[in-house]
Design a protein around this motif. Structure first.
Motif, PDB file in Angstrom:
ATOM      1  N   ASN A  21      -6.297  -4.469  13.271  1.00 44.98           N
ATOM      2  CA  ASN A  21      -6.216  -5.834  13.038  1.00 44.98           C
ATOM      3  C   ASN A  21      -5.190  -5.880  12.332  1.00 44.98           C
ATOM      4  N   PRO A  22      -3.768  -6.588  13.336  1.00 40.48           N
ATOM      5  CA  PRO A  22      -2.190  -7.154  12.726  1.00 40.48           C
ATOM      6  C   PRO A  22      -2.551  -7.708  11.418  1.00 40.48           C
ATOM      7  N   LYS A  23      -2.866  -8.847  11.668  1.00 40.75           N
ATOM      8  CA  LYS A  23      -2.048  -9.571  10.500  1.00 40.75           C
ATOM      9  C   LYS A  23      -3.123  -9.275   9.409  1.00 40.75           C
ATOM     10  N   MET A  24      -4.480  -8.406   8.904  1.00 46.50           N
ATOM     11  CA  MET A  24      -4.738  -7.563   7.915  1.00 46.50           C
ATOM     12  C   MET A  24      -3.748  -6.627   7.539  1.00 46.50           C
ATOM     13  N   ALA A  25      -3.669  -5.944   8.466  1.00 45.42           N
ATOM     14  CA  ALA A  25      -2.767  -4.512   8.720  1.00 45.42           C
ATOM     15  C   ALA A  25      -1.611  -5.073   7.433  1.00 45.42           C
ATOM     16  N   PHE A  26      -0.939  -6.474   8.086  1.00 40.00           N
ATOM     17  CA  PHE A  26       0.735  -6.583   7.843  1.00 40.00           C
ATOM     18  C   PHE A  26       0.119  -7.233   5.973  1.00 40.00           C
ATOM     19  N   GLN A  27      -0.784  -7.855   5.598  1.00 41.37           N
ATOM     20  CA  GLN A  27      -0.710  -8.142   4.048  1.00 41.37           C
ATOM     21  C   GLN A  27      -1.555  -7.075   2.940  1.00 41.37           C
ATOM     22  N   ALA A  28      -2.430  -6.069   4.037  1.00 45.70           N
ATOM     23  CA  ALA A  28      -2.591  -5.123   3.305  1.00 45.70           C
ATOM     24  C   ALA A  28      -1.458  -4.158   2.732  1.00 45.70           C
ATOM     25  N   ILE A  29      -0.194  -4.139   3.812  1.00 48.33           N
ATOM     26  CA  ILE A  29       1.133  -3.340   3.890  1.00 48.33           C
ATOM     27  C   ILE A  29       1.561  -3.648   2.703  1.00 48.33           C
ATOM     28  N   GLY A  30       1.522  -5.121   2.491  1.00 49.25           N
ATOM     29  CA  GLY A  30       2.607  -5.946   1.519  1.00 49.25           C
ATOM     30  C   GLY A  30       1.970  -5.662   0.370  1.00 49.25           C
ATOM     31  N   ILE A  31       1.058  -5.850   0.055  1.00 49.13           N
ATOM     32  CA  ILE A  31       0.190  -5.675  -1.103  1.00 49.13           C
ATOM     33  C   ILE A  31       0.447  -4.337  -1.535  1.00 49.13           C
ATOM     34  N   GLU A  32      -0.058  -2.883  -1.241  1.00 50.62           N
ATOM     35  CA  GLU A  32       0.153  -2.341  -1.784  1.00 50.62           C
ATOM     36  C   GLU A  32       0.796  -0.700  -0.142  1.00 50.62           C
TER      37      GLU A  32
ATOM     38  N   LEU B  73      -5.849  -5.743  -3.233  1.00 47.40           N
ATOM     39  CA  LEU B  73      -5.864  -4.935  -1.961  1.00 47.40           C
ATOM     40  C   LEU B  73      -8.185  -4.813  -1.415  1.00 47.40           C
ATOM     41  N   THR B  74      -8.369  -4.441  -2.522  1.00 43.94           N
ATOM     42  CA  THR B  74      -9.977  -3.784  -2.635  1.00 43.94           C
ATOM     43  C   THR B  74     -10.396  -5.992  -1.676  1.00 43.94           C
ATOM     44  N   SER B  75     -10.104  -7.715  -1.863  1.00 46.85           N
ATOM     45  CA  SER B  75     -10.957  -7.878  -1.428  1.00 46.85           C
ATOM     46  C   SER B  75     -10.482  -7.414   0.114  1.00 46.85           C
ATOM     47  N   VAL B  76      -8.798  -7.648   0.562  1.00 47.60           N
ATOM     48  CA  VAL B  76      -8.191  -7.573   1.927  1.00 47.60           C
ATOM     49  C   VAL B  76      -9.705  -6.408   2.159  1.00 47.60           C
ATOM     50  N   ALA B  77      -9.554  -5.461   1.604  1.00 50.07           N
ATOM     51  CA  ALA B  77     -10.994  -4.857   2.558  1.00 50.07           C
ATOM     52  C   ALA B  77     -11.901  -5.009   2.332  1.00 50.07           C
TER      53      ALA B  77
END
Length: 128
Positions: A60-71, A110-114
């Motif tokens: 999911n590009p949006k969620m992947a981008f968010q996760a990469i921004g965090i970590e 990151l756990t929240s996004v996961a």
């Protein structure tokens, strides 16, 4: 703790389950970036037979981008793999539980996004 989200499909073969899985993933914001036909690979590399087994790398590009921004190094754990494996009683679909796979990273954001991604994948698996 289990590390996958599972569903058994007993009313269709591997090709139909593959199509239904891709459609359900797309309906829930995921694209399939990679795919591995493990059965074909094992036949080619080891000359062994095994039941159908496919790995779809869903993102999911949006969620992947968010996760990469965090970590930023989290990309080593992406995409979210979904396996389709042929059993005697049908095809089992198993998606990675992102919360379980991210436990090695101590980052509550990151756990929240996961957790959000897990919920999205669970809905997709349920829709197959």
């Amino acid at each position: 703790m289990t590390y996958t989200i599972n569903r058994m499909i007993s009313d269709a073969g591997i090709d139909e389950v593959d199509a239904r899985t891709r459609e359900a993933l797309a309906d829930h914001g995921f694209g399939v970036l990679t795919e591995i036909d493990v059965k074909a690979t094992m036949k080619k590399k080891l000359d062994v037979e095994m039941p159908a087994y496919r790995i779809l790398g869903a993102c999911n590009p949006k969620m992947a981008f968010q996760a990469i921004g965090i970590e930023p190094r989290v990309g080593a754990m992406l995409p979210c793999n979904v396996i389709l494996r042929e059993l005697d009683n049908g095809v089992e679909v198993s998606a990675i539980d992102p919360v379980a796979s991210m436990q090695a990273i101590e980052n509550s954001e990151l756990t929240s996004v996961a957790g959000e991604v897990r919920d999205m994948l669970a809905k997709a698996v349920d829709a197959i």
